[in-house]
Design a protein around this motif. Structure first.
Motif, PDB file in Angstrom:
ATOM      1  N   PRO A 129     -11.066  -0.524   2.520  1.00  0.00           N
ATOM      2  CA  PRO A 129     -10.365  -0.341   1.257  1.00  0.00           C
ATOM      3  C   PRO A 129     -10.792   0.905   0.478  1.00  0.00           C
ATOM      4  O   PRO A 129     -10.019   1.462  -0.275  1.00  0.00           O
ATOM      5  N   GLY A 130     -12.003   1.363   0.655  1.00  0.00           N
ATOM      6  CA  GLY A 130     -12.496   2.501  -0.125  1.00  0.00           C
ATOM      7  C   GLY A 130     -12.875   2.052  -1.524  1.00  0.00           C
ATOM      8  O   GLY A 130     -12.366   1.057  -2.039  1.00  0.00           O
ATOM      9  N   ARG A 131     -13.787   2.783  -2.142  1.00  0.00           N
ATOM     10  CA  ARG A 131     -14.282   2.405  -3.476  1.00  0.00           C
ATOM     11  C   ARG A 131     -13.190   2.550  -4.533  1.00  0.00           C
ATOM     12  O   ARG A 131     -12.394   3.485  -4.513  1.00  0.00           O
ATOM     13  N   LEU A 132     -13.204   1.643  -5.483  1.00  0.00           N
ATOM     14  CA  LEU A 132     -12.276   1.676  -6.607  1.00  0.00           C
ATOM     15  C   LEU A 132     -12.522   2.930  -7.438  1.00  0.00           C
ATOM     16  O   LEU A 132     -13.642   3.195  -7.865  1.00  0.00           O
ATOM     17  N   LEU A 133     -11.451   3.705  -7.650  1.00  0.00           N
ATOM     18  CA  LEU A 133     -11.525   4.913  -8.462  1.00  0.00           C
ATOM     19  C   LEU A 133     -10.762   4.771  -9.772  1.00  0.00           C
ATOM     20  O   LEU A 133     -10.967   5.538 -10.705  1.00  0.00           O
TER      21      LEU A 133
ATOM     22  N   ALA B 250      -1.268  12.100  -2.743  1.00  0.00           N
ATOM     23  CA  ALA B 250      -2.068  13.284  -2.438  1.00  0.00           C
ATOM     24  C   ALA B 250      -3.547  12.996  -2.697  1.00  0.00           C
ATOM     25  O   ALA B 250      -4.018  13.093  -3.823  1.00  0.00           O
ATOM     26  N   GLY B 251      -4.275  12.579  -1.673  1.00  0.00           N
ATOM     27  CA  GLY B 251      -5.702  12.318  -1.783  1.00  0.00           C
ATOM     28  C   GLY B 251      -6.057  10.960  -2.359  1.00  0.00           C
ATOM     29  O   GLY B 251      -7.221  10.712  -2.651  1.00  0.00           O
ATOM     30  N   VAL B 252      -5.068  10.096  -2.564  1.00  0.00           N
ATOM     31  CA  VAL B 252      -5.336   8.752  -3.075  1.00  0.00           C
ATOM     32  C   VAL B 252      -4.564   7.721  -2.262  1.00  0.00           C
ATOM     33  O   VAL B 252      -3.520   8.008  -1.686  1.00  0.00           O
ATOM     34  N   ARG B 253      -5.125   6.525  -2.250  1.00  0.00           N
ATOM     35  CA  ARG B 253      -4.451   5.369  -1.655  1.00  0.00           C
ATOM     36  C   ARG B 253      -4.268   4.348  -2.766  1.00  0.00           C
ATOM     37  O   ARG B 253      -5.231   3.990  -3.449  1.00  0.00           O
ATOM     38  N   LEU B 254      -3.044   3.895  -2.941  1.00  0.00           N
ATOM     39  CA  LEU B 254      -2.759   2.805  -3.864  1.00  0.00           C
ATOM     40  C   LEU B 254      -2.771   1.548  -3.015  1.00  0.00           C
ATOM     41  O   LEU B 254      -2.042   1.450  -2.030  1.00  0.00           O
ATOM     42  N   ARG B 255      -3.601   0.588  -3.392  1.00  0.00           N
ATOM     43  CA  ARG B 255      -3.797  -0.609  -2.571  1.00  0.00           C
ATOM     44  C   ARG B 255      -4.003  -1.820  -3.463  1.00  0.00           C
ATOM     45  O   ARG B 255      -4.171  -1.697  -4.684  1.00  0.00           O
ATOM     46  N   ALA B 256      -4.005  -2.980  -2.851  1.00  0.00           N
ATOM     47  CA  ALA B 256      -4.315  -4.214  -3.577  1.00  0.00           C
ATOM     48  C   ALA B 256      -5.765  -4.158  -4.051  1.00  0.00           C
ATOM     49  O   ALA B 256      -6.617  -3.505  -3.431  1.00  0.00           O
ATOM     50  N   PHE B 257      -6.035  -4.840  -5.142  1.00  0.00           N
ATOM     51  CA  PHE B 257      -7.421  -5.025  -5.559  1.00  0.00           C
ATOM     52  C   PHE B 257      -8.075  -6.015  -4.594  1.00  0.00           C
ATOM     53  O   PHE B 257      -7.431  -6.940  -4.113  1.00  0.00           O
ATOM     54  N   VAL B 258      -9.347  -5.774  -4.300  1.00  0.00           N
ATOM     55  CA  VAL B 258     -10.106  -6.662  -3.416  1.00  0.00           C
ATOM     56  C   VAL B 258     -11.310  -7.197  -4.192  1.00  0.00           C
ATOM     57  O   VAL B 258     -11.707  -6.657  -5.223  1.00  0.00           O
ATOM     58  N   ARG B 259     -11.853  -8.274  -3.686  1.00  0.00           N
ATOM     59  CA  ARG B 259     -12.994  -8.924  -4.360  1.00  0.00           C
ATOM     60  C   ARG B 259     -14.149  -7.939  -4.593  1.00  0.00           C
ATOM     61  O   ARG B 259     -14.828  -7.991  -5.620  1.00  0.00           O
ATOM     62  N   ALA B 260     -14.351  -7.018  -3.660  1.00  0.00           N
ATOM     63  CA  ALA B 260     -15.427  -6.035  -3.784  1.00  0.00           C
ATOM     64  C   ALA B 260     -15.234  -5.097  -4.978  1.00  0.00           C
ATOM     65  O   ALA B 260     -16.185  -4.450  -5.415  1.00  0.00           O
ATOM     66  N   ASP B 261     -14.019  -5.029  -5.537  1.00  0.00           N
ATOM     67  CA  ASP B 261     -13.756  -4.180  -6.704  1.00  0.00           C
ATOM     68  C   ASP B 261     -14.301  -4.765  -7.995  1.00  0.00           C
ATOM     69  O   ASP B 261     -14.405  -4.062  -9.001  1.00  0.00           O
ATOM     70  N   GLU B 262     -14.643  -6.041  -7.994  1.00  0.00           N
ATOM     71  CA  GLU B 262     -14.986  -6.710  -9.245  1.00  0.00           C
ATOM     72  C   GLU B 262     -16.200  -6.094  -9.943  1.00  0.00           C
ATOM     73  O   GLU B 262     -16.212  -5.956 -11.165  1.00  0.00           O
ATOM     74  N   THR B 263     -17.207  -5.683  -9.200  1.00  0.00           N
ATOM     75  CA  THR B 263     -18.384  -5.041  -9.809  1.00  0.00           C
ATOM     76  C   THR B 263     -17.985  -3.729 -10.466  1.00  0.00           C
ATOM     77  O   THR B 263     -18.407  -3.426 -11.590  1.00  0.00           O
TER      78      THR B 263
ATOM     79  N   GLN C 218       0.840  -1.190   0.000  1.00  0.00           N
ATOM     80  CA  GLN C 218       0.000   0.000   0.000  1.00  0.00           C
ATOM     81  C   GLN C 218       0.874   1.238   0.000  1.00  0.00           C
ATOM     82  O   GLN C 218       1.924   1.271   0.633  1.00  0.00           O
ATOM     83  N   TRP C 219       0.417   2.280  -0.712  1.00  0.00           N
ATOM     84  CA  TRP C 219       1.180   3.511  -0.833  1.00  0.00           C
ATOM     85  C   TRP C 219       0.203   4.667  -0.859  1.00  0.00           C
ATOM     86  O   TRP C 219      -0.838   4.598  -1.516  1.00  0.00           O
ATOM     87  N   GLU C 220       0.508   5.716  -0.147  1.00  0.00           N
ATOM     88  CA  GLU C 220      -0.373   6.891  -0.078  1.00  0.00           C
ATOM     89  C   GLU C 220       0.157   8.004  -0.975  1.00  0.00           C
ATOM     90  O   GLU C 220       1.365   8.224  -1.054  1.00  0.00           O
TER      91      GLU C 220
ATOM     92  N   SER D  80       1.341  -3.093  -9.428  1.00  0.00           N
ATOM     93  CA  SER D  80       0.022  -2.636  -9.855  1.00  0.00           C
ATOM     94  C   SER D  80      -0.870  -2.411  -8.651  1.00  0.00           C
ATOM     95  O   SER D  80      -0.805  -3.160  -7.675  1.00  0.00           O
ATOM     96  N   TRP D  81      -1.697  -1.395  -8.757  1.00  0.00           N
ATOM     97  CA  TRP D  81      -2.571  -1.053  -7.639  1.00  0.00           C
ATOM     98  C   TRP D  81      -3.972  -0.688  -8.105  1.00  0.00           C
ATOM     99  O   TRP D  81      -4.159  -0.141  -9.189  1.00  0.00           O
ATOM    100  N   ALA D  82      -4.909  -0.893  -7.221  1.00  0.00           N
ATOM    101  CA  ALA D  82      -6.210  -0.250  -7.300  1.00  0.00           C
ATOM    102  C   ALA D  82      -6.026   1.146  -6.718  1.00  0.00           C
ATOM    103  O   ALA D  82      -5.271   1.327  -5.755  1.00  0.00           O
ATOM    104  N   VAL D  83      -6.681   2.112  -7.295  1.00  0.00           N
ATOM    105  CA  VAL D  83      -6.636   3.482  -6.773  1.00  0.00           C
ATOM    106  C   VAL D  83      -7.941   3.716  -6.034  1.00  0.00           C
ATOM    107  O   VAL D  83      -9.024   3.453  -6.560  1.00  0.00           O
ATOM    108  N   ALA D  84      -7.831   4.190  -4.799  1.00  0.00           N
ATOM    109  CA  ALA D  84      -9.005   4.470  -3.973  1.00  0.00           C
ATOM    110  C   ALA D  84      -8.755   5.752  -3.197  1.00  0.00           C
ATOM    111  O   ALA D  84      -7.615   6.201  -3.067  1.00  0.00           O
TER     112      ALA D  84
END
Length: 187
Positions: free
Chosen positions: A79-83, A15-28, A11-13, A67-71
């Motif tokens: 995790p916050g919503r996928l952006l 300016a106003g974003v969090r780079l994180r692993a993708f989670v199952r909830a991101d699939e939708t 995970q990496w922070e 690679s990261w999901a941006v939230a």
């Protein structure tokens, strides 16, 4: 000396974003994002579907991508919503360089998410991997990507003629942008 890429997303922070692993909830949200013409015009969708996309992006074991999901930063470890998505790929620790790619979900556009994510991923590459240069290519017609790159501090270095075949089957001219570890953080 550069550090190797870990086996799973760190995970990496930014300016106003969090780079994180993708989670199952991101699939939708991934299904919705890859149904958006502004994304699919320039990025091939995940051919095996969102579950395979998540697994591939979260597997850093080859050492060739981060690679990261941006939230948005979320309270309580949520995790916050996928952006969007951002990746350092073609990582070459010997040369100290990597290519970056990104996309922003339709519900997150116009808020600086892409530029913040690209700047954060480049900062990760410089700080954690010891990279000297991070570069990107985008089709000349992709004005949104050009704006993201510029706002994230990636200087335009030139145009490559008919350099990449995009999902439309045509070769497009591309802009080349890059940031060096020695470049100022903001312009």
């Amino acid at each position: 000396m550069s550090a190797p890429v870990g086996k799973t997303p760190e995970q990496w922070e930014g300016a106003g974003v969090r780079l994180r692993a993708f989670v199952r909830a991101d699939e939708t949200d991934l299904v919705a994002a890859f149904a958006d013409a502004a994304i699919t015009t320039w990025n091939p969708g995940p051919p095996e579907g969102p579950t395979a996309f998540v697994a591939e992006r979260n597997d850093w074991s080859t050492g060739t991508h981060a690679s990261w999901a941006v939230a948005a930063p979320a309270p309580g470890g949520e995790p916050g919503r996928l952006l969007g998505s951002v990746s350092l790929h073609k990582i070459d620790l010997t040369q100290g360089d990597a290519e970056i790619g990104y996309w922003v979900a339709p519900w997150a556009r116009g808020r600086g998410v892409g530029a913040a994510a690209a700047a954060a991923a480049a900062a990760y590459g410089f700080a954690r991997l010891g990279l000297h240069r991070v570069h990107l290519f985008h089709a000349v017609e992709n004005h949104a990507s050009c704006a993201v790159a510029t706002r994230a501090g990636f200087l335009l270095e030139g145009t490559l003629r008919q350099s990449f075949r995009y999902p439309d089957g045509h070769r497009h001219d591309e802009h080349l942008h890059a940031r060096l570890v020695t470049d100022p953080l903001s312009r």
